[in-house]
Design a protein around this motif. Structure first.
Motif, PDB file in Angstrom:
ATOM      1  N   ASP A 126      10.973  33.318  -4.421  1.00 11.01           N
ATOM      2  CA  ASP A 126      10.970  33.217  -5.882  1.00 11.01           C
ATOM      3  C   ASP A 126      10.566  31.818  -6.330  1.00 11.01           C
ATOM      4  O   ASP A 126       9.777  31.642  -7.265  1.00 11.01           O
ATOM      5  N   GLY A 127      11.102  30.791  -5.655  1.00 14.32           N
ATOM      6  CA  GLY A 127      10.753  29.421  -6.027  1.00 14.32           C
ATOM      7  C   GLY A 127       9.282  29.109  -5.800  1.00 14.32           C
ATOM      8  O   GLY A 127       8.623  28.480  -6.631  1.00 14.32           O
TER       9      GLY A 127
ATOM     10  N   GLY B  25      10.500  26.779   5.169  1.00 14.95           N
ATOM     11  CA  GLY B  25      10.301  27.233   3.803  1.00 14.95           C
ATOM     12  C   GLY B  25      10.932  26.300   2.786  1.00 14.95           C
ATOM     13  O   GLY B  25      10.333  25.990   1.756  1.00 14.95           O
ATOM     14  N   ILE B  26      12.159  25.856   3.090  1.00 13.99           N
ATOM     15  CA  ILE B  26      12.838  24.945   2.157  1.00 13.99           C
ATOM     16  C   ILE B  26      12.083  23.624   2.056  1.00 13.99           C
ATOM     17  O   ILE B  26      11.882  23.070   0.971  1.00 13.99           O
ATOM     18  N   VAL B  27      11.625  23.102   3.223  1.00 15.28           N
ATOM     19  CA  VAL B  27      10.904  21.826   3.230  1.00 15.28           C
ATOM     20  C   VAL B  27       9.594  21.946   2.447  1.00 15.28           C
ATOM     21  O   VAL B  27       9.238  21.076   1.641  1.00 15.28           O
ATOM     22  N   VAL B  28       8.852  23.061   2.673  1.00 15.67           N
ATOM     23  CA  VAL B  28       7.594  23.263   1.956  1.00 15.67           C
ATOM     24  C   VAL B  28       7.831  23.324   0.451  1.00 15.67           C
ATOM     25  O   VAL B  28       7.103  22.733  -0.349  1.00 15.67           O
ATOM     26  N   PHE B  29       8.877  24.056   0.038  1.00 15.58           N
ATOM     27  CA  PHE B  29       9.178  24.162  -1.387  1.00 15.58           C
ATOM     28  C   PHE B  29       9.511  22.794  -1.983  1.00 15.58           C
ATOM     29  O   PHE B  29       9.021  22.441  -3.059  1.00 15.58           O
TER      30      PHE B  29
ATOM     31  N   PHE C 259       5.358  36.060  -0.496  1.00 17.45           N
ATOM     32  CA  PHE C 259       5.343  34.590  -0.509  1.00 17.45           C
ATOM     33  C   PHE C 259       6.386  34.033   0.448  1.00 17.45           C
ATOM     34  O   PHE C 259       6.149  33.044   1.123  1.00 17.45           O
ATOM     35  N   GLY C 260       7.551  34.701   0.498  1.00 18.25           N
ATOM     36  CA  GLY C 260       8.597  34.238   1.399  1.00 18.25           C
ATOM     37  C   GLY C 260       8.179  34.343   2.848  1.00 18.25           C
ATOM     38  O   GLY C 260       8.264  33.378   3.619  1.00 18.25           O
ATOM     39  N   HIS C 261       7.653  35.488   3.267  1.00 17.23           N
ATOM     40  CA  HIS C 261       7.249  35.674   4.664  1.00 17.23           C
ATOM     41  C   HIS C 261       6.036  34.829   5.020  1.00 17.23           C
ATOM     42  O   HIS C 261       5.973  34.226   6.090  1.00 17.23           O
ATOM     43  N   PHE C 262       5.040  34.782   4.099  1.00 14.88           N
ATOM     44  CA  PHE C 262       3.785  34.101   4.424  1.00 14.88           C
ATOM     45  C   PHE C 262       3.984  32.593   4.570  1.00 14.88           C
ATOM     46  O   PHE C 262       3.463  31.972   5.489  1.00 14.88           O
ATOM     47  N   LEU C 263       4.736  31.991   3.652  1.00 10.82           N
ATOM     48  CA  LEU C 263       4.890  30.533   3.678  1.00 10.82           C
ATOM     49  C   LEU C 263       6.030  30.067   4.575  1.00 10.82           C
ATOM     50  O   LEU C 263       5.999  28.973   5.118  1.00 10.82           O
ATOM     51  N   ILE C 264       7.040  30.908   4.703  1.00  4.46           N
ATOM     52  CA  ILE C 264       8.169  30.513   5.565  1.00  4.46           C
ATOM     53  C   ILE C 264       7.804  30.708   7.026  1.00  4.46           C
ATOM     54  O   ILE C 264       8.139  29.895   7.890  1.00  4.46           O
TER      55      ILE C 264
ATOM     56  N   ILE D 140      13.954  23.689  -8.818  1.00  7.56           N
ATOM     57  CA  ILE D 140      14.876  23.311  -7.738  1.00  7.56           C
ATOM     58  C   ILE D 140      16.272  23.852  -8.009  1.00  7.56           C
ATOM     59  O   ILE D 140      16.934  24.438  -7.126  1.00  7.56           O
ATOM     60  N   LEU D 141      16.740  23.659  -9.238  1.00  8.19           N
ATOM     61  CA  LEU D 141      18.088  24.122  -9.574  1.00  8.19           C
ATOM     62  C   LEU D 141      18.206  25.638  -9.460  1.00  8.19           C
ATOM     63  O   LEU D 141      19.210  26.171  -8.958  1.00  8.19           O
TER      64      LEU D 141
END
Length: 689
Positions: free
Chosen positions: A237-238, A114-118, A102-107, A201-202
């Protein structure tokens, strides 16, 4: 022993214990992958069930499912955080392949993206979907509670009209209570998802900051390497938790925003969005016009316009084909009927007898009585006949239904032996909102009067049904309006429906249970005509004739002394006294009744025996006082029952019920010994002239 254990009953406790253990026990990366995959699969299952649900109560377990899935996601966040902080220094796959993927695919190699998408996913879930679903559930719960009294009154009206049975009434009342509980639970359960979004988020921020600190201080990683590793793990993870949360929130919104229908979401949306070819033609023209504007993406707009136009043409052609096929089928059926009906000489078959009960409808009400269209009124009429048979004790004749082009399109007419008995109007597809006298506000619609009870009413669109019920109106559909009118008239004129044929059928039915009784009395001792007149007298006064055994035995005992049907009716009423009192005062040991003033009673006794006359205006005075007394009793929620000496009862009953149908007269001899009498009103204080 193990075979007797209900495995499905253990699923709930096992799932709860498993989720709680995830908060405590450390999990290896492989099991994290399994649980994250299970979480995603469960979210998709919930979404599919929500889409295929036809009404909210079909998925009444949704609030509990919402809580369990939220706890599962939070437990997985705790477990993954433990793995990220303890093993994150080993590399990007330390927390399992699902988080890494998930980290590699979405980031896509860019941590800022990645942070903006999350954050965007979290905002969509928290601000848009969850907040909207929670608001819908809150409003639905409030309106459902406000509408409960009106819905319950509608159920009682259907039950009293014989349209539904006691079992169906209990089921409907249970559904109303469950509907209110469901929306109330959904209102509270939506807070779980909102809290889950905040927690996501937290948790991501904690994983990112704490991971970098642990990686740099405890595992001597470079700041850049720690930032890269723990950012990917935290965002992965998020996202792996937030995407199932978004799916569950969407499912919640779908469930609470559904309007009851007999179709699932796909059928409902396609049937309502793409059912009008004219709308699609207009949309295609507008999109095509956009495609012709310079600097616009011509190919995309023109392809969409062509697709919409083709779809509209196909739907229009299919509708015309269905219409043409229906016309051809009707023509073929007409030709076949004409071919099968050869010319015949005029005979007695052409003389049609008068229908005992008839119903004529205008052409717009034909769908209500058409078997090919599953006419709802046909089912309700069968329910009416069954209810009257159960309550009155005999089977009323079948109701013959025909269309009449001379009537107004929405009018109907009820006939008894060829004579108009009642009429009214009903609008198919609309609802009649009846004002019982304490509504909270007005409604838009056509003002009218309830044809059965004469109450003020309004014909409203189907979309206003819930609003009308919440305002206190009793809301019934068009078929219920007609059925209730028929039921009321049949009960009022039950005596006229009990002909010689019905009496013979009743005797045949009774003879199966009491063959000796019927054989000895009918017609050797009690003529059928005498029995018919006594039964009609009982029905005329609103009394049922279910206890035929007591009626026949009483007639056999008294007919040797008198042939007068009024005297025989009085004797039968004494024998049925317990049933009469129970019908008028169900379950009461103290009977609150009206009596006659002694002086008036003496005058009436003299008049009935021929030894005196009534002074002018006495009848009007008695009628006026009885009417005033009836109104007072109804305001107190009591039945209007006058108690008189036995010789006066038939005379006063016939005189008063013509003007006051709900007024009942009973004799002293008809009251059982275990009942006490309380006089709550007195009619007249008249002295003989």
């Amino acid at each position: 022993m193990l075979n007797k254990i209900n495995i499905s009953a253990l699923a709930g406790p096992v799932l709860v214990l498993m989720v709680l253990m995830l908060f405590i026990l450390p999990l290896p990366p492989f099991f994290l992958d399994l649980f994250f995959t299970f979480n995603i699969a469960m979210a998709i299952v919930v979404l599919m069930v929500s889409i295929n649900t036809r009404e909210p109560l079909e998925f009444s377990a949704f609030p509990t499912v919402l809580l369990m899935t939220t706890l599962l996601r939070l437990a997985l966040n705790v477990a993954s955080t433990r793995v990220i902080l303890t093993q994150g220094h080993q590399g990007e796959s330390a927390a399992g392949q699902v988080i890494e993927a998930f980290g590699h695919f979405l980031i896509g190699g860019n941590f800022a993206v990645g942070i903006v998408v999350f954050v965007i996913l979290t905002i969509i879930n928290f601000v848009v979907i969850t907040k909207g679903a929670g608001r819908i559930a809150e409003v639905s719960a409030r309106f459902t509670l406000d509408a409960m009294p009106g819905k319950q009154m509608a159920i009682d009206a259907d039950l009293n009209a014989g349209l539904i049975g006691e079992e169906e009434a209990r089921r409907r009342r249970k559904n109303i209570a469950q509907e209110a509980d469901f929306f109330g639970s959904m209102d509270g359960a939506s807070k779980f998802v909102r809290g889950d979004a905040v927690a996501g988020i937290l948790i991501m921020v904690i994983n990112l900051i704490a991971g970098m600190i642990v990686g740099v201080i405890s595992h001597n990683l470079a700041v850049g390497e720690a930032a890269k590793t723990y950012t990917l793990l935290s965002i992965g993870d998020g996202l792996v938790a937030q995407i199932p949360s978004l799916i569950i929130s969407t499912a919640a919104g779908i469930v609470v925003s559904r309007v009851g229908d007999d179709k699932d979401l796909s059928e409902q949306m396609i049937g309502q969005l793409f059912s009008h070819s004219q709308t699609l033609y207009i949309t295609a023209a507008v999109i095509g016009a956009f495609g012709l504007i310079p600097n616009m993406p011509h190919i995309a707009f023109l392809m969409m316009a062509i697709s919409l136009g083709s779809l509209a043409w196909y739907m229009e052609r299919a509708a015309k084909q269905r219409q043409t096929q229906a016309v051809v089928e009707q023509a073929v059926e007409a030709q076949q009927a004409a071919a099968e009906a050869p010319m015949q000489e005029v005979s007695w078959q052409d003389v049609s007898p008068v229908d005992a009960v008839g119903l004529e409808v205008g052409y717009r009400l034909i769908p209500l009585v058409d078997r090919n269209q599953n006419g709802e009124l046909l089912k309700r009429i069968r329910g009416i006949r069954k209810k009257i048979a159960q309550e009155m004790g005999f089977l009323v004749p079948a109701i013959h239904i025909r269309d009449n082009l001379e009537l107004k399109p929405n009018a109907y007419r009820i006939q008894l032996k060829g004579v108009d008995l009642g009429q009214g109007e009903a609008y198919s597809g609309q609802y009649l909102a009846i004002n019982p006298g304490h509504v909270l506000g007005p409604l838009p619609g056509a003002q009218t009067t309830d044809p059965t009870f004469g109450l003020p009413a309004i014909w409203i669109d189907a979309s206003l049904r819930e609003q009308a019920q919440s305002l206190g109106y009793t809301v019934v559909d068009s078929s219920t309006v007609v059925a209730t009118h028929i039921s009321n008239l049949l009960q009022v004129h039950a005596a006229e429906l009990l002909g010689r044929e019905e009496v013979q059928q009743l005797l045949e039915h009774i003879s199966r249970e009491f063959p000796k009784l019927v054989e000895e009395l009918i017609p050797k001792v009690v003529p059928v005509a005498t029995l018919q007149k006594v039964l009609q007298n009982l029905l005329d006064e609103g009394m049922h004739i279910r206890d035929m055994r007591s009626i026949l035995e009483t007639l056999g005992e008294h007919i040797a002394r008198t042939q007068d049907t009024d005297e025989l009716t009085s004797a039968v009423r004494v024998a049925l006294g317990r049933a009469i009192v129970h019908q008028l005062f169900p379950g009461e040991s103290e009977l609150q009744v009206i009596s006659l003033d002694p002086s008036l009673e003496q005058v009436l006794l003299q008049a009935s025996s021929g030894r005196g006359g009534l002074e002018p205006g006495l009848a009007e005075t008695i009628l006026q006082q009885a009417s005033d007394m009836t109104e007072q009793m109804e305001n107190q929620g009591l039945s209007s029952v006058l108690i008189t000496p036995a010789p006066l009862r038939p005379l006063l009953s016939r005189f008063l019920r013509r003007s006051i149908p709900q007024f009942r007269v009973i004799a002293h001899s008809e009251i059982p010994d275990n009942k006490t009498i309380k006089v709550v009103g007195v009619i007249g204080s008249v002295k003989p002239a």
